[in-house]
Design an enzyme around this catalytic site. Structure first.
Site, mmCIF file in Angstrom:
data_model
loop_
_atom_site.group_PDB
_atom_site.id
_atom_site.type_symbol
_atom_site.label_atom_id
_atom_site.label_comp_id
_atom_site.label_asym_id
_atom_site.label_seq_id
_atom_site.Cartn_x
_atom_site.Cartn_y
_atom_site.Cartn_z
ATOM 1 N N CYS A 260 7.620 56.155 -4.285
ATOM 2 C CA CYS A 260 8.770 55.303 -4.025
ATOM 3 C C CYS A 260 9.358 56.251 -2.756
ATOM 4 O O CYS A 260 8.701 56.898 -1.984
ATOM 5 C CB CYS A 260 9.780 55.044 -5.017
ATOM 6 S SG CYS A 260 10.326 56.854 -5.677
ATOM 7 N N ASN B 172 11.250 59.838 -4.733
ATOM 8 C CA ASN B 172 10.381 60.513 -5.873
ATOM 9 C C ASN B 172 11.453 60.933 -7.176
ATOM 10 O O ASN B 172 11.115 61.918 -7.748
ATOM 11 C CB ASN B 172 9.426 61.521 -5.567
ATOM 12 C CG ASN B 172 8.472 61.953 -6.694
ATOM 13 O OD1 ASN B 172 7.851 63.281 -6.716
ATOM 14 N ND2 ASN B 172 8.161 60.850 -7.494
ATOM 15 N N ARG C 271 12.641 55.880 -8.831
ATOM 16 C CA ARG C 271 11.311 54.760 -9.531
ATOM 17 C C ARG C 271 10.442 55.313 -9.808
ATOM 18 O O ARG C 271 9.610 54.912 -10.820
ATOM 19 C CB ARG C 271 11.395 53.660 -8.178
ATOM 20 C CG ARG C 271 12.705 52.749 -8.148
ATOM 21 C CD ARG C 271 12.754 51.878 -6.924
ATOM 22 N NE ARG C 271 12.801 52.910 -5.694
ATOM 23 C CZ ARG C 271 12.678 52.430 -4.464
ATOM 24 N NH1 ARG C 271 12.593 51.198 -3.973
ATOM 25 N NH2 ARG C 271 12.792 53.108 -3.635
ATOM 26 N N SER C 272 9.581 56.087 -8.961
ATOM 27 C CA SER C 272 8.261 56.143 -9.184
ATOM 28 C C SER C 272 8.176 57.148 -10.198
ATOM 29 O O SER C 272 7.058 57.270 -10.988
ATOM 30 C CB SER C 272 7.584 57.038 -7.881
ATOM 31 O OG SER C 272 8.136 58.097 -7.310
ATOM 32 N N ASP D 225 15.799 49.746 -5.281
ATOM 33 C CA ASP D 225 16.147 50.897 -5.408
ATOM 34 C C ASP D 225 17.358 51.175 -5.935
ATOM 35 O O ASP D 225 18.349 50.602 -5.654
ATOM 36 C CB ASP D 225 16.517 51.180 -3.965
ATOM 37 C CG ASP D 225 16.839 52.959 -3.695
ATOM 38 O OD1 ASP D 225 17.016 53.519 -4.848
ATOM 39 O OD2 ASP D 225 16.529 53.689 -2.540
HETATM 40 P P1 4NP Z 1 13.731 56.506 -5.232
HETATM 41 O O1 4NP Z 1 15.469 56.486 -4.919
HETATM 42 O O2 4NP Z 1 13.107 56.141 -4.212
HETATM 43 O O3 4NP Z 1 13.614 55.434 -6.365
HETATM 44 O O4 4NP Z 1 13.408 58.009 -5.939
HETATM 45 C C1 4NP Z 1 16.084 57.190 -3.977
HETATM 46 C C2 4NP Z 1 16.445 58.658 -4.269
HETATM 47 C C3 4NP Z 1 16.906 59.227 -3.113
HETATM 48 C C4 4NP Z 1 17.263 58.763 -1.965
HETATM 49 C C5 4NP Z 1 16.835 57.330 -1.704
HETATM 50 C C6 4NP Z 1 16.301 56.536 -2.921
HETATM 51 N N1 4NP Z 1 17.865 59.133 -1.048
HETATM 52 O O5 4NP Z 1 18.328 58.661 -0.081
HETATM 53 O O6 4NP Z 1 18.127 60.608 -1.124
#
Ligand code: 4NP
Length: 154
Positions: A9, A12, A15-16, A124
């Site tokens: 994702c 990390n 979702r992942s 997300d």
């Molecule tokens: P993920 O979610 O891709 O599912 O782990 C996110 C976690 C952090 C951020 C964006 C999406 N961020 O912008 O820090």
């Protein structure tokens, strides 16, 4: 051939890691011998534990992820894993754009594994509330089940 699966994702931390946990649960249920990991296309959360809301839902579903730590997708992943699954289309585009020309992994969108859901993203949940993480868990566990069953019959 031994199977190894990497879920990817953006950060990390949401979702992942949940996809990794759901798939580990399904693989164990079916007795599949498979290496499983997750990574992010971004570098903001390297070394960090998953988001507290992701940890809470994973615990609730019997698949704790407190021990996981964020890492970024690396060049070696394209050879080390037989399958790389992106959680959404933007992640998929990034994974493909960084792929070495002789990459051996099969690269695809996670929800393409689920009949009737091809092309859909796992949304997300990072900027939303806890309810979003229930949806994430539901999405990744549907994919984990379909993927594990497919691998078990191949
Ligand atoms: P993920 O979610 O891709 O599912 O782990 C996110 C976690 C952090 C951020 C964006 C999406 N961020 O912008 O820090």
């Amino acid at each position: 051939m031994s199977v190894s699966v990497l879920f990817v994702c953006l950060g990390n931390i949401c979702r992942s890691p949940l996809a990794e946990a759901a798939f580990r649960q399904e693989a164990e249920r079916l007795g599949l011998a498979v290496e499983i990991d997750s990574a992010g296309t971004g570098d903001w959360h390297i070394g960090e534990p998953p988001d507290h809301r992701a940890r809470a839902i994973a615990q609730l579903k019997g698949a704790p992820i407190d021990h996981l730590r964020g890492r970024q997708l690396a060049e070696g992943d394209y050879y080390r894993f037989t399958h790389i699954y992106a959680l959404d289309a933007e992640n998929l585009a990034n994974i493909l754009a960084r792929a070495p020309s002789d990459a051996t992994a099969e690269i695809g969108l996670l929800l393409d594994c689920v009949p009737g859901r091809a092309g859909e993203p796992v949304a997300d949940p990072y900027y939303g509330d806890e309810a979003g993480f229930e949806i994430t868990w539901s999405d990744v566990s549907a994919a984990a089940r379909a993927l594990a069953e497919r691998l078990a019959t191949n």
